[in-house]
Design a protein around this motif. Structure first.
Motif, PDB file in Angstrom:
ATOM      1  N   ALA A 237      35.182  48.759  54.319  1.00 34.40           N
ATOM      2  CA  ALA A 237      34.753  48.718  52.915  1.00 34.40           C
ATOM      3  C   ALA A 237      35.961  48.573  51.990  1.00 34.40           C
ATOM      4  O   ALA A 237      35.928  47.776  51.039  1.00 34.40           O
ATOM      5  N   LEU A 238      37.027  49.313  52.261  1.00 32.89           N
ATOM      6  CA  LEU A 238      38.236  49.196  51.443  1.00 32.89           C
ATOM      7  C   LEU A 238      38.889  47.832  51.604  1.00 32.89           C
ATOM      8  O   LEU A 238      39.384  47.248  50.633  1.00 32.89           O
ATOM      9  N   LEU A 239      38.871  47.310  52.806  1.00 38.28           N
ATOM     10  CA  LEU A 239      39.435  45.987  53.061  1.00 38.28           C
ATOM     11  C   LEU A 239      38.654  44.918  52.299  1.00 38.28           C
ATOM     12  O   LEU A 239      39.246  44.054  51.638  1.00 38.28           O
ATOM     13  N   ASN A 240      37.331  44.994  52.345  1.00 36.19           N
ATOM     14  CA  ASN A 240      36.498  44.036  51.607  1.00 36.19           C
ATOM     15  C   ASN A 240      36.692  44.158  50.105  1.00 36.19           C
ATOM     16  O   ASN A 240      36.744  43.155  49.392  1.00 36.19           O
ATOM     17  N   ALA A 241      36.798  45.377  49.614  1.00 38.45           N
ATOM     18  CA  ALA A 241      37.013  45.588  48.176  1.00 38.45           C
ATOM     19  C   ALA A 241      38.354  44.996  47.744  1.00 38.45           C
ATOM     20  O   ALA A 241      38.446  44.363  46.691  1.00 38.45           O
ATOM     21  N   ARG A 242      39.379  45.196  48.553  1.00 36.52           N
ATOM     22  CA  ARG A 242      40.697  44.632  48.223  1.00 36.52           C
ATOM     23  C   ARG A 242      40.648  43.107  48.212  1.00 36.52           C
ATOM     24  O   ARG A 242      41.209  42.470  47.323  1.00 36.52           O
ATOM     25  N   GLU A 243      39.965  42.507  49.182  1.00 37.55           N
ATOM     26  CA  GLU A 243      39.859  41.044  49.236  1.00 37.55           C
ATOM     27  C   GLU A 243      39.115  40.507  48.019  1.00 37.55           C
ATOM     28  O   GLU A 243      39.514  39.495  47.442  1.00 37.55           O
ATOM     29  N   ARG A 244      38.035  41.201  47.632  1.00 37.82           N
ATOM     30  CA  ARG A 244      37.297  40.763  46.437  1.00 37.82           C
ATOM     31  C   ARG A 244      38.167  40.870  45.195  1.00 37.82           C
ATOM     32  O   ARG A 244      38.159  39.988  44.338  1.00 37.82           O
ATOM     33  N   PHE A 245      38.928  41.956  45.084  1.00 39.59           N
ATOM     34  CA  PHE A 245      39.811  42.143  43.943  1.00 39.59           C
ATOM     35  C   PHE A 245      40.869  41.044  43.890  1.00 39.59           C
ATOM     36  O   PHE A 245      41.114  40.458  42.832  1.00 39.59           O
ATOM     37  N   GLU A 246      41.497  40.757  45.025  1.00 46.77           N
ATOM     38  CA  GLU A 246      42.544  39.735  45.053  1.00 46.77           C
ATOM     39  C   GLU A 246      41.978  38.356  44.732  1.00 46.77           C
ATOM     40  O   GLU A 246      42.600  37.581  44.012  1.00 46.77           O
ATOM     41  N   THR A 247      40.784  38.061  45.234  1.00 50.72           N
ATOM     42  CA  THR A 247      40.135  36.795  44.908  1.00 50.72           C
ATOM     43  C   THR A 247      39.853  36.720  43.419  1.00 50.72           C
ATOM     44  O   THR A 247      40.084  35.698  42.775  1.00 50.72           O
ATOM     45  N   SER A 248      39.370  37.798  42.869  1.00 49.20           N
ATOM     46  CA  SER A 248      39.087  37.856  41.438  1.00 49.20           C
ATOM     47  C   SER A 248      40.355  37.661  40.619  1.00 49.20           C
ATOM     48  O   SER A 248      40.360  36.929  39.634  1.00 49.20           O
ATOM     49  N   GLN A 249      41.437  38.308  41.027  1.00 51.53           N
ATOM     50  CA  GLN A 249      42.698  38.189  40.305  1.00 51.53           C
ATOM     51  C   GLN A 249      43.222  36.760  40.349  1.00 51.53           C
ATOM     52  O   GLN A 249      43.815  36.289  39.391  1.00 51.53           O
ATOM     53  N   ASN A 250      43.009  36.078  41.451  1.00 53.44           N
ATOM     54  CA  ASN A 250      43.500  34.714  41.600  1.00 53.44           C
ATOM     55  C   ASN A 250      42.660  33.696  40.840  1.00 53.44           C
ATOM     56  O   ASN A 250      43.082  32.562  40.659  1.00 53.44           O
ATOM     57  N   SER A 251      41.477  34.088  40.411  1.00 55.41           N
ATOM     58  CA  SER A 251      40.607  33.124  39.739  1.00 55.41           C
ATOM     59  C   SER A 251      40.156  33.614  38.369  1.00 55.41           C
ATOM     60  O   SER A 251      39.165  33.149  37.849  1.00 55.41           O
ATOM     61  N   SER A 252      40.911  34.533  37.789  1.00 51.77           N
ATOM     62  CA  SER A 252      40.561  35.081  36.483  1.00 51.77           C
ATOM     63  C   SER A 252      41.600  34.683  35.452  1.00 51.77           C
ATOM     64  O   SER A 252      42.754  34.441  35.777  1.00 51.77           O
ATOM     65  N   ILE A 253      41.167  34.626  34.219  1.00 55.93           N
ATOM     66  CA  ILE A 253      42.096  34.395  33.128  1.00 55.93           C
ATOM     67  C   ILE A 253      41.871  35.464  32.066  1.00 55.93           C
ATOM     68  O   ILE A 253      40.790  36.052  31.977  1.00 55.93           O
ATOM     69  N   TYR A 254      42.885  35.699  31.287  1.00 51.72           N
ATOM     70  CA  TYR A 254      42.799  36.654  30.194  1.00 51.72           C
ATOM     71  C   TYR A 254      42.950  35.865  28.900  1.00 51.72           C
ATOM     72  O   TYR A 254      43.865  35.058  28.756  1.00 51.72           O
ATOM     73  N   VAL A 255      42.049  36.093  27.980  1.00 53.98           N
ATOM     74  CA  VAL A 255      42.080  35.405  26.697  1.00 53.98           C
ATOM     75  C   VAL A 255      42.178  36.460  25.603  1.00 53.98           C
ATOM     76  O   VAL A 255      41.400  37.411  25.578  1.00 53.98           O
ATOM     77  N   SER A 256      43.127  36.293  24.709  1.00 49.42           N
ATOM     78  CA  SER A 256      43.277  37.242  23.608  1.00 49.42           C
ATOM     79  C   SER A 256      42.928  36.564  22.286  1.00 49.42           C
ATOM     80  O   SER A 256      42.742  35.354  22.224  1.00 49.42           O
TER      81      SER A 256
END
Length: 83
Positions: free
Chosen positions: A29-48
């Motif tokens: 479960a922790l491994l899957n959560a980390r993979e989802r987080f890393e995928t999200s970080q690699n495909s997310s942008i921050y807009v201010s």
């Protein structure tokens, strides 16, 4: 010899126990959560500096010209005030 699972932050006495641990529900479960987080970080942008009248639909419409938008989120708790 003591071995450590850095993901789960536990120590185990030998390789057999570590192998059993890595197959376990908590570790997976922790491994899957980390993979989802890393995928999200690699495909997310921050807009201010988003105008208060803009919403998630406006963001999705604008950024869809660059590719598929899975999710848009505006943090309403973070309010910026320009002086």
């Amino acid at each position: 010899m003591v071995l450590r699972c850095d993901l789960c932050r536990i120590e185990v006495p030998d390789e057999r126990v570590l192998a059993d641990h890595t197959k376990g529900k908590r570790h997976q479960a922790l491994l899957n959560a980390r993979e989802r987080f890393e995928t999200s970080q690699n495909s997310s942008i921050y807009v201010s500096r988003i105008k208060p009248e803009h919403d998630e639909n406006i963001l999705k419409t604008y950024f869809s010209r660059f590719g598929q938008i899975k999710n848009a989120f505006i943090d309403k708790e973070k309010v910026s005030i320009e002086l």
